[in-house]
Scaffold this motif. Structure first.
Motif, mmCIF file in Angstrom:
data_model
loop_
_atom_site.group_PDB
_atom_site.id
_atom_site.type_symbol
_atom_site.label_atom_id
_atom_site.label_comp_id
_atom_site.label_asym_id
_atom_site.label_seq_id
_atom_site.Cartn_x
_atom_site.Cartn_y
_atom_site.Cartn_z
ATOM 1 N N UNK A 8 -111.068 -43.165 90.419
ATOM 2 C CA UNK A 8 -110.832 -43.195 91.807
ATOM 3 C C UNK A 8 -109.932 -44.007 92.324
ATOM 4 N N UNK A 9 -108.815 -43.534 92.878
ATOM 5 C CA UNK A 9 -107.602 -44.277 93.328
ATOM 6 C C UNK A 9 -107.476 -44.257 94.896
ATOM 7 N N UNK A 10 -107.314 -45.456 95.159
ATOM 8 C CA UNK A 10 -106.995 -45.480 96.801
ATOM 9 C C UNK A 10 -105.677 -46.291 96.919
ATOM 10 N N UNK A 11 -104.696 -45.646 97.357
ATOM 11 C CA UNK A 11 -103.250 -46.310 97.273
ATOM 12 C C UNK A 11 -102.445 -46.124 98.401
ATOM 13 N N UNK A 12 -101.780 -47.173 99.082
ATOM 14 C CA UNK A 12 -101.023 -47.086 100.239
ATOM 15 C C UNK A 12 -99.638 -46.728 99.957
ATOM 16 N N UNK A 91 -115.707 -48.228 85.868
ATOM 17 C CA UNK A 91 -117.006 -47.620 86.123
ATOM 18 C C UNK A 91 -117.489 -48.020 87.410
ATOM 19 N N UNK A 92 -117.981 -47.060 88.154
ATOM 20 C CA UNK A 92 -118.599 -47.129 89.412
ATOM 21 C C UNK A 92 -117.898 -47.913 90.673
ATOM 22 N N UNK A 108 -110.715 -54.093 92.494
ATOM 23 C CA UNK A 108 -111.655 -53.143 92.208
ATOM 24 C C UNK A 108 -112.303 -53.342 93.378
ATOM 25 N N UNK A 109 -112.686 -51.955 94.010
ATOM 26 C CA UNK A 109 -113.838 -52.192 94.989
ATOM 27 C C UNK A 109 -115.139 -51.178 94.375
ATOM 28 N N UNK A 110 -116.352 -51.765 94.382
ATOM 29 C CA UNK A 110 -117.520 -50.946 94.387
ATOM 30 C C UNK A 110 -117.405 -49.952 95.230
#
Length: 114
Positions: A8-12, A91-92, A108-110
């Motif tokens: 999972x990637x959250x990128x600005x 993982x997670x 890393x964000x849970x």
């Protein structure tokens, strides 16, 4: 947020796939020569973060079947300009690459916190 295989990637920042073969792919994230802070959370070795000044881009090497990735920090646009690399177990977790004024925060964000 995007999902790439098990990652999972959250990128600005703008990013693009520069190589894809079978289940392996390389994602190029242009951070435009910003300072990069890697937030490491709780660690018995480091106190709070690791900082790399003047990073041109981040290269993410991903295997769609795995929850670990390799992160390469690049000094220039040349793929051989990596000056540091490390593996992350996601993982997670979500890999977060955020723009914070003149620096970049990689963390890393849970998933439960997101």
């Amino acid at each position: 947020m995007i999902k790439i295989g098990k990652i999972n990637l959250d990128c600005d920042f703008e990013y693009r796939t520069i190589r894809e073969e079978d289940d392996d792919l390389d994602i190029y994230v242009d951070v435009n020569y910003r300072c990069l802070d890697i937030e490491i959370g709780e660690s018995s070795f480091f106190n709070s973060r690791i900082q790399f000044p003047y990073v041109r881009s981040i290269l993410l090497r991903i295997n769609k079947n795995m929850e670990t990735i390799t992160v390469h920090l690049m000094r220039d646009i040349d793929l051989f300009s990596a000056f540091a690399n490390f593996e992350l177990d996601l993982s997670k977790h979500i890999l977060s690459i955020k723009n914070q004024y003149e620096k970049v925060i990689l963390s890393k964000v849970e998933i439960k916190d997101f």
